[in-house]
Design a protein around this motif. Structure first.
Motif, short mmCIF file in Angstrom:
data_model
loop_
_atom_site.label_atom_id
_atom_site.label_comp_id
_atom_site.label_asym_id
_atom_site.label_seq_id
_atom_site.Cartn_x
_atom_site.Cartn_y
_atom_site.Cartn_z
N MET A 26 -0.86 12.45 14.57
CA MET A 26 -0.85 12.61 13.12
C MET A 26 -1.64 11.45 12.52
O MET A 26 -1.60 10.33 12.99
CB MET A 26 0.59 12.61 12.58
N MET A 27 -2.33 11.73 11.45
CA MET A 27 -3.09 10.74 10.69
C MET A 27 -2.51 10.70 9.28
O MET A 27 -2.16 11.73 8.72
CB MET A 27 -4.55 11.16 10.64
N LEU A 28 -2.39 9.50 8.72
CA LEU A 28 -1.92 9.34 7.35
C LEU A 28 -3.06 8.81 6.48
O LEU A 28 -3.82 7.93 6.89
CB LEU A 28 -0.77 8.34 7.26
N ASN A 29 -3.15 9.35 5.28
CA ASN A 29 -4.04 8.81 4.25
C ASN A 29 -3.18 8.00 3.29
O ASN A 29 -2.26 8.54 2.69
CB ASN A 29 -4.75 9.95 3.51
N VAL A 30 -3.48 6.71 3.20
CA VAL A 30 -2.66 5.79 2.43
C VAL A 30 -3.49 5.16 1.32
O VAL A 30 -4.57 4.59 1.58
CB VAL A 30 -2.06 4.69 3.33
N TYR A 31 -2.99 5.26 0.10
CA TYR A 31 -3.62 4.63 -1.05
C TYR A 31 -2.92 3.31 -1.33
O TYR A 31 -1.69 3.26 -1.46
CB TYR A 31 -3.53 5.55 -2.28
N LEU A 32 -3.69 2.23 -1.41
CA LEU A 32 -3.15 0.88 -1.62
C LEU A 32 -3.36 0.48 -3.07
O LEU A 32 -4.46 0.11 -3.47
CB LEU A 32 -3.83 -0.11 -0.68
N SER A 33 -2.31 0.55 -3.85
CA SER A 33 -2.35 0.23 -5.27
C SER A 33 -1.67 -1.10 -5.52
O SER A 33 -0.74 -1.47 -4.82
CB SER A 33 -1.64 1.33 -6.07
N GLY A 34 -2.11 -1.78 -6.56
CA GLY A 34 -1.37 -2.99 -6.93
C GLY A 34 -2.26 -4.17 -7.19
O GLY A 34 -3.47 -4.04 -7.41
N GLU A 35 -1.65 -5.32 -7.14
CA GLU A 35 -2.32 -6.55 -7.53
C GLU A 35 -3.57 -6.80 -6.70
O GLU A 35 -3.65 -6.39 -5.54
CB GLU A 35 -1.34 -7.73 -7.47
N ILE A 36 -4.56 -7.45 -7.35
CA ILE A 36 -5.84 -7.67 -6.69
C ILE A 36 -6.14 -9.15 -6.50
O ILE A 36 -7.26 -9.53 -6.22
CB ILE A 36 -6.99 -7.00 -7.46
N HIS A 37 -5.14 -10.00 -6.61
CA HIS A 37 -5.36 -11.44 -6.55
C HIS A 37 -4.96 -12.06 -5.22
O HIS A 37 -4.90 -13.28 -5.10
CB HIS A 37 -4.65 -12.12 -7.71
N SER A 38 -4.67 -11.23 -4.23
CA SER A 38 -4.38 -11.74 -2.88
C SER A 38 -4.98 -10.77 -1.87
O SER A 38 -5.51 -9.72 -2.23
CB SER A 38 -2.86 -11.88 -2.67
N ASN A 39 -4.88 -11.11 -0.60
CA ASN A 39 -5.48 -10.28 0.45
C ASN A 39 -4.48 -9.33 1.11
O ASN A 39 -4.65 -8.96 2.26
CB ASN A 39 -6.13 -11.18 1.51
N TRP A 40 -3.47 -8.91 0.38
CA TRP A 40 -2.42 -8.08 0.97
C TRP A 40 -2.96 -6.78 1.57
O TRP A 40 -2.43 -6.30 2.57
CB TRP A 40 -1.32 -7.81 -0.05
N ARG A 41 -4.00 -6.22 0.98
CA ARG A 41 -4.57 -4.98 1.52
C ARG A 41 -5.12 -5.22 2.92
O ARG A 41 -4.93 -4.42 3.83
CB ARG A 41 -5.67 -4.43 0.60
N GLU A 42 -5.84 -6.32 3.09
CA GLU A 42 -6.39 -6.65 4.41
C GLU A 42 -5.27 -6.92 5.41
O GLU A 42 -5.39 -6.58 6.59
CB GLU A 42 -7.35 -7.83 4.31
#
Length: 149
Positions: free
Chosen positions: A1-17
């Motif tokens: 299974m593959m998931l498509n995940v949208y990462l929303s939220g604050e842009i002042h840290s590297n949490w997405r990475e």
């Protein structure tokens, strides 16, 4: 299974990475999308593309409308929305994204610390899970994908 995940939220840290790297380490099959995270581009796209505005309201309005094209498409196409609320800035746009995702019956994982619990109680109530860290959010994705803890 593959998931498509949208990462929303604050842009002042590297949490997405951090989330992307944790998913890579776990070999999770996840495709990620996110809003425009270049703050200047996001704020100025409307006037840069469509022309200057005298009032800040109309500048912000133009940019928000253009940015909403990507946001709406990404949320509609995803399986899971992860929304990260930081403590430095108020992320009204992230709360809006969570509400939009909820209206579309998307699964939502919220990340925030306890200091924001009261302010985000309605967002938390719409979420499938409320995590305190990126690590916890990735463990949820791992469980969903691999059925392992």
């Amino acid at each position: 299974m593959m998931l498509n995940v949208y990462l929303s939220g604050e842009i002042h840290s590297n949490w997405r990475e951090e989330i992307k790297e944790l998913c890579r380490k776990e070999n999770l099959e996840v495709n990620f999308s996110s809003p425009v995270t270049n703050h200047d581009a996001s704020d100025n796209c409307g006037v840069e593309i469509l022309g200057n505005e005298e009032k800040q309201f109309w500048k912000d309005n133009k940019g928000a409308r253009i940015n909403s094209i990507k946001t709406k498409k990404s949320i509609k196409d995803c399986d899971v929305v992860i929304v990260k609320f930081g403590d430095k800035y108020r992320q009204w746009n992230a709360a809006f994204d969570a509400g939009y995702a909820s209206a579309l019956n998307k699964s939502i994982i919220v990340i925030h610390d306890e200091a924001n619990q009261h302010a985000l109680k309605e967002v938390d109530a719409a979420a499938s899970a409320v995590a305190k860290s990126q690590d916890q959010a990735v463990k949820i994705l791992k469980y969903v994908l691999n059925e392992t803890l």
